[in-house]
Write a protein that holds these residues in place. Structure first.
Motif, PDB file in Angstrom:
ATOM      1  N   ILE A 120      23.379 -12.466  -7.799  1.00 48.64           N
ATOM      2  CA  ILE A 120      23.552 -13.284  -6.603  1.00 48.64           C
ATOM      3  C   ILE A 120      23.228 -14.733  -6.947  1.00 48.64           C
ATOM      4  CG2 ILE A 120      22.915 -13.591  -4.178  1.00 48.64           C
ATOM      5  CD1 ILE A 120      21.680 -10.758  -4.299  1.00 48.64           C
ATOM      6  N   PHE A 121      24.050 -15.655  -6.453  1.00 47.94           N
ATOM      7  CA  PHE A 121      23.813 -17.085  -6.623  1.00 47.94           C
ATOM      8  C   PHE A 121      23.649 -17.744  -5.257  1.00 47.94           C
ATOM      9  CE2 PHE A 121      26.059 -15.897 -10.475  1.00 47.94           C
ATOM     10  CZ  PHE A 121      25.393 -16.612 -11.464  1.00 47.94           C
ATOM     11  N   PHE A 122      22.725 -18.693  -5.197  1.00 47.00           N
ATOM     12  CA  PHE A 122      22.585 -19.554  -4.028  1.00 47.00           C
ATOM     13  C   PHE A 122      22.705 -20.998  -4.508  1.00 47.00           C
ATOM     14  CE2 PHE A 122      20.685 -15.755  -2.278  1.00 47.00           C
ATOM     15  CZ  PHE A 122      20.989 -15.813  -0.912  1.00 47.00           C
ATOM     16  N   SER A 123      23.651 -21.723  -3.942  1.00 50.72           N
ATOM     17  CA  SER A 123      23.866 -23.122  -4.307  1.00 50.72           C
ATOM     18  C   SER A 123      23.231 -24.026  -3.257  1.00 50.72           C
ATOM     19  CB  SER A 123      25.361 -23.417  -4.403  1.00 50.72           C
ATOM     20  OG  SER A 123      25.607 -24.818  -4.406  1.00 50.72           O
ATOM     21  N   TYR A 124      22.225 -24.795  -3.681  1.00 57.31           N
ATOM     22  CA  TYR A 124      21.546 -25.716  -2.753  1.00 57.31           C
ATOM     23  C   TYR A 124      22.504 -26.831  -2.323  1.00 57.31           C
ATOM     24  CZ  TYR A 124      16.834 -26.583  -0.930  1.00 57.31           C
ATOM     25  OH  TYR A 124      15.717 -26.661  -0.130  1.00 57.31           O
TER      26      TYR A 124
ATOM     27  N   PRO B 150      12.582 -22.873  -3.841  1.00 60.59           N
ATOM     28  CA  PRO B 150      12.433 -22.976  -5.296  1.00 60.59           C
ATOM     29  C   PRO B 150      13.720 -22.569  -6.004  1.00 60.59           C
ATOM     30  CG  PRO B 150      11.306 -21.033  -4.472  1.00 60.59           C
ATOM     31  CD  PRO B 150      11.737 -21.815  -3.268  1.00 60.59           C
ATOM     32  N   THR B 151      13.977 -23.170  -7.144  1.00 62.80           N
ATOM     33  CA  THR B 151      15.176 -22.853  -7.915  1.00 62.80           C
ATOM     34  C   THR B 151      14.811 -22.133  -9.209  1.00 62.80           C
ATOM     35  OG1 THR B 151      15.120 -25.049  -8.955  1.00 62.80           O
ATOM     36  CG2 THR B 151      16.464 -24.816  -6.967  1.00 62.80           C
ATOM     37  N   GLY B 152      15.804 -21.495  -9.819  1.00 61.45           N
ATOM     38  CA  GLY B 152      15.579 -20.770 -11.053  1.00 61.45           C
ATOM     39  C   GLY B 152      16.024 -19.326 -10.924  1.00 61.45           C
ATOM     40  N   LEU B 153      15.532 -18.473 -11.828  1.00 56.04           N
ATOM     41  CA  LEU B 153      15.867 -17.051 -11.828  1.00 56.04           C
ATOM     42  C   LEU B 153      14.788 -16.250 -11.111  1.00 56.04           C
ATOM     43  CD1 LEU B 153      17.486 -14.539 -12.823  1.00 56.04           C
ATOM     44  CD2 LEU B 153      16.040 -14.605 -14.883  1.00 56.04           C
ATOM     45  N   PHE B 154      15.230 -15.395 -10.207  1.00 59.26           N
ATOM     46  CA  PHE B 154      14.345 -14.483  -9.503  1.00 59.26           C
ATOM     47  C   PHE B 154      14.975 -13.092  -9.538  1.00 59.26           C
ATOM     48  CE2 PHE B 154      14.035 -18.713  -7.752  1.00 59.26           C
ATOM     49  CZ  PHE B 154      12.661 -18.954  -7.675  1.00 59.26           C
TER      50      PHE B 154
ATOM     51  N   ILE C 240       5.129  -3.259 -11.921  1.00 61.85           N
ATOM     52  CA  ILE C 240       6.582  -3.299 -11.813  1.00 61.85           C
ATOM     53  C   ILE C 240       7.207  -2.514 -12.962  1.00 61.85           C
ATOM     54  CG2 ILE C 240       8.630  -4.764 -11.746  1.00 61.85           C
ATOM     55  CD1 ILE C 240       6.861  -7.034 -10.719  1.00 61.85           C
ATOM     56  N   LYS C 241       7.886  -1.427 -12.608  1.00 59.58           N
ATOM     57  CA  LYS C 241       8.584  -0.618 -13.603  1.00 59.58           C
ATOM     58  C   LYS C 241       9.990  -1.156 -13.829  1.00 59.58           C
ATOM     59  CE  LYS C 241      10.198   4.079 -14.573  1.00 59.58           C
ATOM     60  NZ  LYS C 241      10.287   5.473 -14.056  1.00 59.58           N
ATOM     61  N   LEU C 242      10.695  -1.443 -12.736  1.00 60.45           N
ATOM     62  CA  LEU C 242      12.049  -1.979 -12.808  1.00 60.45           C
ATOM     63  C   LEU C 242      12.190  -3.138 -11.845  1.00 60.45           C
ATOM     64  CD1 LEU C 242      14.090   1.364 -12.677  1.00 60.45           C
ATOM     65  CD2 LEU C 242      13.555   0.025 -14.723  1.00 60.45           C
ATOM     66  N   LYS C 243      12.769  -4.227 -12.316  1.00 62.07           N
ATOM     67  CA  LYS C 243      13.041  -5.359 -11.442  1.00 62.07           C
ATOM     68  C   LYS C 243      14.312  -5.092 -10.635  1.00 62.07           C
ATOM     69  CE  LYS C 243      10.887  -8.835 -14.448  1.00 62.07           C
ATOM     70  NZ  LYS C 243       9.789  -9.204 -13.537  1.00 62.07           N
ATOM     71  N   GLY C 244      14.481  -5.841  -9.548  1.00 60.88           N
ATOM     72  CA  GLY C 244      15.656  -5.667  -8.715  1.00 60.88           C
ATOM     73  C   GLY C 244      16.852  -6.458  -9.223  1.00 60.88           C
ATOM     74  N   THR C 245      17.717  -6.844  -8.316  1.00 63.24           N
ATOM     75  CA  THR C 245      18.940  -7.581  -8.649  1.00 63.24           C
ATOM     76  C   THR C 245      18.620  -9.040  -8.972  1.00 63.24           C
ATOM     77  OG1 THR C 245      20.220  -6.140  -7.191  1.00 63.24           O
ATOM     78  CG2 THR C 245      21.210  -8.276  -7.761  1.00 63.24           C
ATOM     79  N   PRO C 246      19.198  -9.593 -10.040  1.00 61.34           N
ATOM     80  CA  PRO C 246      18.933 -10.997 -10.383  1.00 61.34           C
ATOM     81  C   PRO C 246      19.506 -11.950  -9.338  1.00 61.34           C
ATOM     82  CG  PRO C 246      20.652 -10.094 -11.793  1.00 61.34           C
ATOM     83  CD  PRO C 246      20.089  -8.945 -11.024  1.00 61.34           C
ATOM     84  N   VAL C 247      18.742 -12.987  -9.054  1.00 62.11           N
ATOM     85  CA  VAL C 247      19.133 -14.027  -8.091  1.00 62.11           C
ATOM     86  C   VAL C 247      18.920 -15.375  -8.760  1.00 62.11           C
ATOM     87  CG1 VAL C 247      18.709 -15.045  -5.819  1.00 62.11           C
ATOM     88  CG2 VAL C 247      18.414 -12.585  -6.149  1.00 62.11           C
TER      89      VAL C 247
END
Length: 279
Positions: free
Chosen positions: A108-112, A141-145, A218-225
């Motif tokens: 998922i991408f969010f464009s400020y 905040p920006t970056g990878l989540f 945390i065993k598994l992270k969710g979807t990258p944002v």
């Protein structure tokens, strides 16, 4: 003779394996209706709404103005595409395909800068829509989540009278996530990512939660944002440029590739962990 045939068979297998390409994920590109041309003009809000009852067209105009049904009526004038016969993707800035994402199952991408979001599956744009992100005093905040926990309904930490529907947290310690809330047509949140309800519900169902061990590790992270870009709070709304330059806000494939490249190995590593957990 039999020995010769056996050796030949082994040789042919080795040659075949040598030239065999690794199996890549395949996904068909979504079928979309493209408008004949994309141009924009201003119209008086009340006049346009009074003459339009086509829900598909209304959703496009809401998205172009980064707003929702409750807030569009508060606007004196709005941006309206001259041709509303196409699919939503053609009126918002994200590219339809990004080859650099061909091995990424979900992102998922969010464009400020453009106040829009987009989801991709194996490089193809799947869904896009408007967002209203953090205001000047509380920037997102920006970056990878990575998505973590979610709740169909929760209460804002800023005001216990604010009910947040389809809330999906992306920055646990910062308390930042996406959810349904009013879209006035500009960045207005306390750092969260506001969405129309239909988009918030879609992302709520589409994205993956994290997986914890003993409710702590945390065993598994969710979807990258990936949240990127910046917004000029002192300038007119950027989508007003579309009247003069219909492609003014377009986000190129190269831009998405540049934004995701520093995070790609991390994204694929976490994706592999999730895939292996299903085996």
């Amino acid at each position: 003779m039999k020995k010769y045939i056996l050796i030949l068979s082994i040789f042919m297998v080795l040659i075949s394996c040598k030239h065999e390409k690794p199996v890549m994920h395949k996904k068909a590109a979504p079928t979309r209706t493209k408008p004949k041309a994309v141009g924009y003009h201003f119209e008086k809000t009340k006049s346009w709404l009074a003459t339009t009852n086509d829900s598909a067209k209304i959703w496009i105009v809401l998205a172009v103005n980064r707003t929702d049904k409750a807030n569009i009526v508060k606007m004196d004038s709005i941006i309206v595409p001259k041709d509303l016969s196409g699919d939503m993707a053609y009126y918002l800035p994200f590219p339809l395909e990004v080859s650099a994402l061909e091995n990424v199952s979900k992102i998922i991408f969010f464009s400020y800068a453009t106040q829009t979001f987009a989801t991709y599956e194996y490089g193809y744009l799947i869904r896009t829509g408007p967002t209203n992100m953090g205001r000047k005093a509380d920037k997102t905040p920006t970056g990878l989540f990575f998505t973590n926990w979610k709740a169909e309904k929760t209460t804002s930490t800023f005001n216990d009278e604010w009910d947040l529907k389809w809330n999906f947290n992306v920055a646990n310690k910062l308390g930042v996530g996406w959810h349904q809330y009013e879209l006035p047509g500009y960045p207005a949140s306390h750092s969260c990512l506001r969405l129309q309800e239909r988009d918030a519900k879609y992302l709520y169902d589409w994205a993956d939660e994290w997986v914890l061990v003993n409710d702590q590790t945390i065993k598994l992270k969710g979807t990258p944002v990936v949240i990127f870009g910046s917004y000029n709070f002192d300038a007119p709304k950027p989508w007003h440029q579309l009247v003069r330059k219909p492609k003014a806000l377009n986000i190129s494939e190269a831009t998405i590739e540049k934004e995701v490249q520093p995070f790609l190995s991390k994204i694929l590593s976490e994706q592999k962990k999730r895939e292996n957990s299903k085996q």
